[in-house]
Design a protein around this motif. Structure first.
Motif, short mmCIF file in Angstrom:
data_model
loop_
_atom_site.label_atom_id
_atom_site.label_comp_id
_atom_site.label_asym_id
_atom_site.label_seq_id
_atom_site.Cartn_x
_atom_site.Cartn_y
_atom_site.Cartn_z
N GLN A 161 16.65 -9.51 26.15
CA GLN A 161 16.32 -10.13 27.27
C GLN A 161 15.22 -9.56 28.04
O GLN A 161 15.11 -8.13 28.09
CB GLN A 161 17.54 -9.83 28.13
N TYR B 198 5.16 -15.77 31.24
CA TYR B 198 6.33 -16.25 30.75
C TYR B 198 6.27 -17.76 30.49
O TYR B 198 6.82 -18.12 29.34
CB TYR B 198 7.49 -15.92 31.56
N THR C 144 7.11 -19.28 26.82
CA THR C 144 8.27 -20.20 26.47
C THR C 144 7.62 -21.66 26.05
O THR C 144 8.25 -22.22 24.89
CB THR C 144 8.77 -20.54 27.86
N GLY D 228 14.78 -19.88 28.07
CA GLY D 228 15.67 -19.26 29.51
C GLY D 228 16.99 -19.82 29.22
O GLY D 228 17.24 -20.94 28.64
N THR E 18 15.84 -14.74 30.44
CA THR E 18 14.98 -15.18 29.79
C THR E 18 14.98 -14.36 28.67
O THR E 18 14.94 -13.02 28.46
CB THR E 18 13.50 -15.04 30.32
#
Length: 477
Positions: A35, A57, A61, A68, A74
């Motif tokens: 995490q 981020y 992603t 997420g 996340t």
């Protein structure tokens, strides 16, 4: 915990953060499922805007490197297995030393890696089903209370006084060992006791004598220390004392239950061994690994009780008596060796685990150890009698037991013409684990046979297992 990120300058911060996070994920430093900090927290830690972190981020992603989870945060996404690194390692200057240690693998270590058979006559393993877990759990709770009340941060390398006192009383009663708590060193199993003694006595070229056949981990330990190792044969009375070479400084023996053959050392031979050690000024290591279980004849005291010159180091363990996972043992050492061994113990690991020491002291003091030994004695005796009965009946054409009166393994010598190694392989195919004596021999010619432990096999399983051994022997014939 802070994420290790190092940003330089004030330009391209989102790109820098993206590249560093991607590199950490690709290299495995950020493992799948890790995490990441919330965007606000990471921004505060790095002294940058939350928008910059959110942008990095978002890109990760999009690249399927992060995912997420609503309400949780996340996380690093699962990845395919990492490819081998392109880095070419440089050979270490100490490569030859590493290779020597890698060659010290022992026969016991290799067999421990094998999956246990349905019917397993493995040696040196106690009856785990008989261990009094409830009583041990209560003793561990007592140990936690002791720890909570204990104000000191340091513990004696020699061991907690209350455990050393309990050990001294127990072995004086059970084995006739002459000692006090001041003579006892608590160790992480008997193997560490051997290691500490060897550390303070063995230098490259030191002449060490030990039984052949004998205990492979002890042999490999002495060789690793650089010992000039002499293999001394054994006969029906034990170690052939007259063959111990001049200049010997350390002698390793298992006099009460010779490992692996099982016969005890005669009284005459014991006195001869002590006289030879006195002549040489050599220390004797007496490994008394499982002799609290005795089945016939008068109880024989430990060799240490006959010592009048401080020449015997008595080594014992609770891993055999109680539970292999316990890893607590002890050594009763002459004063000339004890102080040096305590220094070696402190430099090695400071002290053995204090919680287990408190628990074991309580366990012995409340009588649980003696009750456990009495209970297991009857169980082991029944198993031993059944194996001997089969060896004297339908297995007699191929195998004959070596006379032994203690412990929880016995050895059976094979008749001429029996291929023991093939027998081991055949029985393994039918889910029976039997073990050859050959790996325990070094210089002495191998006496073909089997080591048969009865600590790990239930009484009702012995006949079905030996039926399969008999069928395999008939097949070989």
């Amino acid at each position: 915990m802070e994420l290790h990120i190092r940003l330089e300058g004030r330009k391209g911060l989102a790109e820098q953060l993206y590249q560093q996070l991607r590199s950490a994920i690709d290299s495995g430093h950020l493992a799948a499922g890790t995490q990441l900090p919330p965007t606000r927290l990471l921004a505060e830690q790095l002294g940058i805007s939350r928008k910059t972190v959110a942008e990095a981020y978002s890109r990760l992603t999009y690249d399927n490197l992060l995912s997420g989870v609503v309400g949780r945060g996340t996380f690093v996404s699962p990845r395919r297995a990492l490819q081998a690194s392109d880095v070419e390692p440089i050979a270490l200057a100490a490569a030859s030393s590493l290779e020597r240690w890698q060659q010290r693998a022992t026969v016991l270590g290799r067999s421990a890696l094998e999956a246990p058979s349905r019917y397993d006559f493995v040696g040196g393993v106690s009856a785990k089903s008989q261990f009094p877990f409830d009583q041990w759990r209560a003793c561990m709770q007592y140990a936690l209370r002791c720890s909570q009340r204990h104000s000191e941060r340091q513990f004696p390398a020699q061991g907690l006084p209350e455990l050393r006192e309990a050990i001294a009383h127990h072995i004086a009663f059970a084995r006739g060992v002459h000692c006090s708590a001041a003579d006892v060193l608590v160790c992480n199993g008997a193997q560490q006791a051997l290691d500490l003694i060897a550390r303070v006595l063995v230098e490259p070229g030191t002449r060490v004598a030990m039984e052949d056949p004998g205990y492979p981990p002890a042999r490999q330990l002495f060789l690793a220390m650089g010992a000039d190792l002499q293999s001394v044969p054994v006969d029906d009375e034990g170690l052939c004392v007259e063959q111990i070479a001049d200049g010997t400084q350390l002698i390793y023996v298992t006099p009460s239950h010779q490992f692996p053959l099982g016969m005890p050392m005669s009284e005459r031979r014991r006195h001869a061994l002590l006289a030879r050690a006195a002549e040489l000024g050599a220390l004797i290591i007496e490994d008394d690994y499982d002799c609290e279980f005795r089945y016939q004849g008068p109880a024989s005291d430990a060799l240490q009780r006959l010592d009048r010159h401080g020449l015997v180091a008595y080594v014992g363990t609770f891993s055999k008596t109680l539970l292999s996972e316990l890893r607590l043992g002890y050594a009763v050492l002459p004063p000339s060796v004890l102080s040096a061994a305590c220094v070696a113990k402190h430099l090695s690991d400071w002290h053995s685990p204090s919680l287990q020491q408190w628990a074991l002291a309580r366990f012995i003091g409340e009588g649980h150890l003696n009750r456990h030994i009495r209970r297991c004695h009857d169980i082991y005796a029944a198993r031993r009698e059944r194996i001997l009965a089969r060896l004297e009946s339908d297995l007699a054409p191929w195998l004959s037991a070596v006379p032994a009166s203690a412990g929880f393994h016995l050895s059976a010598l094979a008749a001429p013409g029996v291929d023991v190694e093939l027998l081991v392989r055949l029985t393994r195919r039918v889910e029976v684990g039997v073990y050859s004596l050959a790996p325990f021999f070094n210089d002495v010619p191998v006496r073909p046979g089997l080591l048969m432990g009865f600590g790990a096999i239930e009484r009702l399983d012995i006949d079905p297992a030996l039926d399969r051994v008999r069928d395999a022997l008939q097949q070989l014939s």
